[in-house]
Scaffold this active site. Sequence first.
Site, PDB file in Angstrom:
ATOM      1  N   HIS A 180      -0.373  34.240 -32.927  1.00 44.26           N
ATOM      2  CA  HIS A 180      -1.227  33.699 -33.979  1.00 44.26           C
ATOM      3  C   HIS A 180      -0.626  32.433 -34.600  1.00 44.26           C
ATOM      4  O   HIS A 180       0.453  32.460 -35.167  1.00 44.26           O
ATOM      5  CB  HIS A 180      -1.397  34.762 -35.065  1.00 44.26           C
ATOM      6  CG  HIS A 180      -2.328  34.376 -36.162  1.00 44.26           C
ATOM      7  ND1 HIS A 180      -1.966  34.395 -37.487  1.00 44.26           N
ATOM      8  CD2 HIS A 180      -3.625  33.973 -36.133  1.00 44.26           C
ATOM      9  CE1 HIS A 180      -2.988  34.042 -38.232  1.00 44.26           C
ATOM     10  NE2 HIS A 180      -4.015  33.778 -37.428  1.00 44.26           N
ATOM     11  N   GLU A 232      -2.627  30.832 -30.294  1.00 49.59           N
ATOM     12  CA  GLU A 232      -3.844  30.442 -31.007  1.00 49.59           C
ATOM     13  C   GLU A 232      -3.516  29.281 -31.931  1.00 49.59           C
ATOM     14  O   GLU A 232      -2.419  29.209 -32.481  1.00 49.59           O
ATOM     15  CB  GLU A 232      -4.378  31.638 -31.795  1.00 49.59           C
ATOM     16  CG  GLU A 232      -5.667  31.390 -32.549  1.00 49.59           C
ATOM     17  CD  GLU A 232      -5.446  31.032 -34.024  1.00 49.59           C
ATOM     18  OE1 GLU A 232      -6.423  30.657 -34.703  1.00 49.59           O
ATOM     19  OE2 GLU A 232      -4.292  31.115 -34.499  1.00 49.59           O
ATOM     20  N   ASP A 275      -5.519  26.200 -34.784  1.00 54.99           N
ATOM     21  CA  ASP A 275      -6.704  25.831 -35.572  1.00 54.99           C
ATOM     22  C   ASP A 275      -6.822  24.318 -35.606  1.00 54.99           C
ATOM     23  O   ASP A 275      -5.811  23.615 -35.681  1.00 54.99           O
ATOM     24  CB  ASP A 275      -6.562  26.336 -37.008  1.00 54.99           C
ATOM     25  CG  ASP A 275      -6.207  27.805 -37.069  1.00 54.99           C
ATOM     26  OD1 ASP A 275      -7.115  28.630 -36.930  1.00 54.99           O
ATOM     27  OD2 ASP A 275      -5.016  28.122 -37.256  1.00 54.99           O
ATOM     28  N   HIS A 284      -4.440  24.852 -40.109  1.00 52.20           N
ATOM     29  CA  HIS A 284      -5.386  25.905 -40.473  1.00 52.20           C
ATOM     30  C   HIS A 284      -6.283  25.523 -41.643  1.00 52.20           C
ATOM     31  O   HIS A 284      -7.506  25.689 -41.586  1.00 52.20           O
ATOM     32  CB  HIS A 284      -4.642  27.194 -40.822  1.00 52.20           C
ATOM     33  CG  HIS A 284      -5.545  28.327 -41.206  1.00 52.20           C
ATOM     34  ND1 HIS A 284      -5.964  28.537 -42.507  1.00 52.20           N
ATOM     35  CD2 HIS A 284      -6.141  29.288 -40.454  1.00 52.20           C
ATOM     36  CE1 HIS A 284      -6.760  29.583 -42.543  1.00 52.20           C
ATOM     37  NE2 HIS A 284      -6.893  30.062 -41.316  1.00 52.20           N
ATOM     38  N   GLU A 310      -9.316  27.493 -32.215  1.00 50.25           N
ATOM     39  CA  GLU A 310     -10.278  27.837 -33.265  1.00 50.25           C
ATOM     40  C   GLU A 310     -10.772  26.571 -33.950  1.00 50.25           C
ATOM     41  O   GLU A 310      -9.997  25.838 -34.565  1.00 50.25           O
ATOM     42  CB  GLU A 310      -9.686  28.781 -34.308  1.00 50.25           C
ATOM     43  CG  GLU A 310     -10.746  29.163 -35.335  1.00 50.25           C
ATOM     44  CD  GLU A 310     -10.271  30.121 -36.409  1.00 50.25           C
ATOM     45  OE1 GLU A 310     -10.968  30.210 -37.455  1.00 50.25           O
ATOM     46  OE2 GLU A 310      -9.225  30.770 -36.230  1.00 50.25           O
TER      47      GLU A 310
END
Length: 259
Positions: free
Chosen positions: A26, A53, A55, A68, A131
Amino acid sequence: MKKTAILILLALTSYMVNAQTKIIAHRGFSGIAPENSLSAFEKAIEIGAEYFELDIHKTKDDSLVVIHDAAVDRTASENAKGKIAEMTYKELSAVNIGNPSKFGDQFKDEKIITLREALALAKGKIKVCIEIKVYGAEEEVIRTINELGVNDEVIIFSFYYPVLAKIRSLDKNIPILYLISAADATTFDYANVIHANAIGVGSKTNITKEFLAEAHQAGLEVWRWTVDEEEQMKELIGLGIDGLISNFPDKAMKIKKEM
């Protein structure tokens, strides 16, 4: 003999269910390095995670940067402040994200990077969950993926359904995952409309074998975010969760191997 065969079959079934669980780092291996940083991604690669992952947001001059929040305030060192959409890439590239309150001086020179830099680092080494946190970045995301030739090494996430619908209109085959905190059978229908490959769910979703079976019947994988407690990791892997997203992917990998 018959009893032995049944036990072997059960053991193999259990192994296959557990083996299907993908472990996703993450925001990179953010338990031991600043989130969404080059170092966090490198550490995810080092431990052999299947994905990391990240963002993305879009800058004032339309660069795609890996962060993020919509502003740098939380993750920036030295009290830097500012909204991503109101800053240029040059301004953002000067912001340190080493998080000295947590990591000391270990990552003091860590900077905000671009999506292109993250994907170039990952290419051929690890898959990437992208993301998308904003509207209007879809075409540039697909362009970047195509230019780097990593179409088979990514999956695109978003909470924003129209973003995923746009991605699907741009690319009929690229894997996508619909993020939603509380999912139910209706979620499967929405996901199928845009030909999603998976849904990503949070703590508000009660994950059971029946829920997973229903999702699989609908042609969807189920990924769970963000799981850091070992007992919960064991439970979810035991149920056969398809993807487990964690700040401590090393723990999840160890548990998966042991199970």
